[in-house]
Design an enzyme around this catalytic site. Structure first.
Site, PDB file in Angstrom:
ATOM      1  N   ILE A 104     -11.590 -55.587   3.343  1.00  0.00           N
ATOM      2  CA  ILE A 104     -12.130 -56.864   3.789  1.00  0.00           C
ATOM      3  C   ILE A 104     -11.107 -57.942   3.448  1.00  0.00           C
ATOM      4  O   ILE A 104     -10.474 -57.900   2.395  1.00  0.00           O
ATOM      5  CB  ILE A 104     -13.501 -57.180   3.175  1.00  0.00           C
ATOM      6  CG1 ILE A 104     -13.475 -57.075   1.650  1.00  0.00           C
ATOM      7  CG2 ILE A 104     -14.577 -56.283   3.763  1.00  0.00           C
ATOM      8  CD1 ILE A 104     -14.790 -57.506   0.996  1.00  0.00           C
ATOM      9  N   MET A 149      -7.274 -63.585  -1.698  1.00  0.00           N
ATOM     10  CA  MET A 149      -7.121 -62.156  -1.902  1.00  0.00           C
ATOM     11  C   MET A 149      -8.089 -61.385  -1.008  1.00  0.00           C
ATOM     12  O   MET A 149      -8.983 -61.973  -0.392  1.00  0.00           O
ATOM     13  CB  MET A 149      -7.358 -61.796  -3.371  1.00  0.00           C
ATOM     14  CG  MET A 149      -6.266 -62.293  -4.296  1.00  0.00           C
ATOM     15  SD  MET A 149      -4.676 -61.491  -3.968  1.00  0.00           S
ATOM     16  CE  MET A 149      -3.698 -62.148  -5.314  1.00  0.00           C
ATOM     17  N   CYS A 150      -7.944 -60.086  -0.999  1.00  0.00           N
ATOM     18  CA  CYS A 150      -8.786 -59.210  -0.200  1.00  0.00           C
ATOM     19  C   CYS A 150      -9.420 -58.174  -1.128  1.00  0.00           C
ATOM     20  O   CYS A 150      -9.229 -58.209  -2.336  1.00  0.00           O
ATOM     21  CB  CYS A 150      -7.959 -58.508   0.874  1.00  0.00           C
ATOM     22  SG  CYS A 150      -6.952 -59.627   1.871  1.00  0.00           S
ATOM     23  N   GLU A 151     -10.189 -57.279  -0.567  1.00  0.00           N
ATOM     24  CA  GLU A 151     -10.745 -56.178  -1.350  1.00  0.00           C
ATOM     25  C   GLU A 151     -10.548 -54.870  -0.612  1.00  0.00           C
ATOM     26  O   GLU A 151     -10.613 -54.810   0.616  1.00  0.00           O
ATOM     27  CB  GLU A 151     -12.226 -56.403  -1.668  1.00  0.00           C
ATOM     28  CG  GLU A 151     -12.448 -57.541  -2.646  1.00  0.00           C
ATOM     29  CD  GLU A 151     -13.714 -57.379  -3.474  1.00  0.00           C
ATOM     30  OE1 GLU A 151     -14.228 -56.253  -3.586  1.00  0.00           O
ATOM     31  OE2 GLU A 151     -14.180 -58.406  -4.011  1.00  0.00           O
TER      32      GLU A 151
END
Length: 281
Positions: free
Chosen positions: A78, A1-3
């Site tokens: 990110i 996953m990303c943020e």
């Protein structure tokens, strides 16, 4: 996953404080080592900084952290890659023109069975499901509104309907901005906070940094921040529910499909008499 990290403010504001926390999650306090990017709107234009290297090690990220670029709308991301290689063309955020405006998009999540998404003239450059879904979304908007829409609230409600369809294909958390509005849509993890007078202190979770917003703001200042996970440990962040969207306009929450949020959005706002300056976020 990303943020994800987004900001909406009523006066040009820098995002150095929040970005300092986010960049630590790009390989130091989090696993998101596959690149990062940030877009700042300035008038009708924008500045974007991207790097496929981990943000915790990036000299470009250090520049952004230390250089107080002021903006009323910011979109940042990110990456922990799951679709497409680790390279610059697959690094968020992505920006395209529609109706004479630059639209910027960032996505957290992973979709399946997305190859059938038709993007028309909005062709992706990289190989991510994120960029393709952004191009598909823009095509839906252009098909629905051949001319610039006069009813922006109605337009963003239509965006939410499109996001509902994308959520059927997997996890779809996103940020979308045209420099004036900042919209967020949640599938599983998204939080937001609005800071206004009386301002207090805030301390980052991922870095030993504290700021006293009262020293950097005036009573008129309103700043809303959206993040995948809360960035501070001494403030109350609102958690979004699956299928929720929230729309911010110059710092204020103005539209939501969640009743509790809508009550906040439509509540009367107190306006201070002092003219706003440019705060730090």
């Amino acid at each position: 996953m990303c943020e994800l990290l987004g900001m909406s403010a009523n006066v040009p504001t820098d995002i150095c404080f929040s970005f300092t926390g986010l960049m630590q999650r790009g390989g130091k306090t989090g696993p998101h080592r596959d690149g990062w990017g940030i877009t700042f709107y300035e008038g009708k234009g924008f500045r974007t900084f991207k790097d496929p290297n981990p943000s915790c090690e990036s000299k470009i990220a250090e520049l952004v952290q230390n250089y107080p670029i002021k903006s009323c709308a910011v979109v940042s991301h990110i990456r922990q890659a799951n679709r497409g290689g680790v390279n610059l063309e697959n690094t968020h955020p992505f920006t395209r023109e529609l109706w004479g405006k630059y639209w910027t998009f960032a996505h957290n999540g992973q979709l399946t069975d997305y190859d059938d998404l038709e993007s028309g003239r909005f062709r992706p450059v990289g190989q991510t499901d994120s960029e393709l879904s952004f191009c598909w979304l823009l095509k839906q908007l252009e098909d629905r509104f051949p001319e610039p829409p006069q009813d922006m609230m109605g337009m963003f409600r239509f965006v939410a309907e499109c996001c509902d369809k994308l959520r059927e294909k997997g996890v779809f958390n996103m940020l979308l901005s045209d420099g004036e509005y900042v919209m967020t849509y949640c599938t599983n993890h998204l939080y937001w906070i609005t800071r206004r007078a009386p301002f207090g202190k805030a301390s980052l979770i991922d870095e030993d940094v504290e700021i006293n917003f009262q020293e950097e703001t005036t009573p008129n200042d309103v700043v809303s921040v959206v993040a995948t996970q809360p960035l501070t440990d001494n403030e109350e962040w609102a958690r979004m529910k699956p299928g929720e969207f929230a729309l911010f306009h110059f710092g204020e929450l103005i539209e939501s499909n969640h009743q509790a949020l809508a009550d906040v959005a439509y509540a009367p706002k107190k306006v201070a008499s002092q003219a706003p300056t440019e705060p730090l976020e």
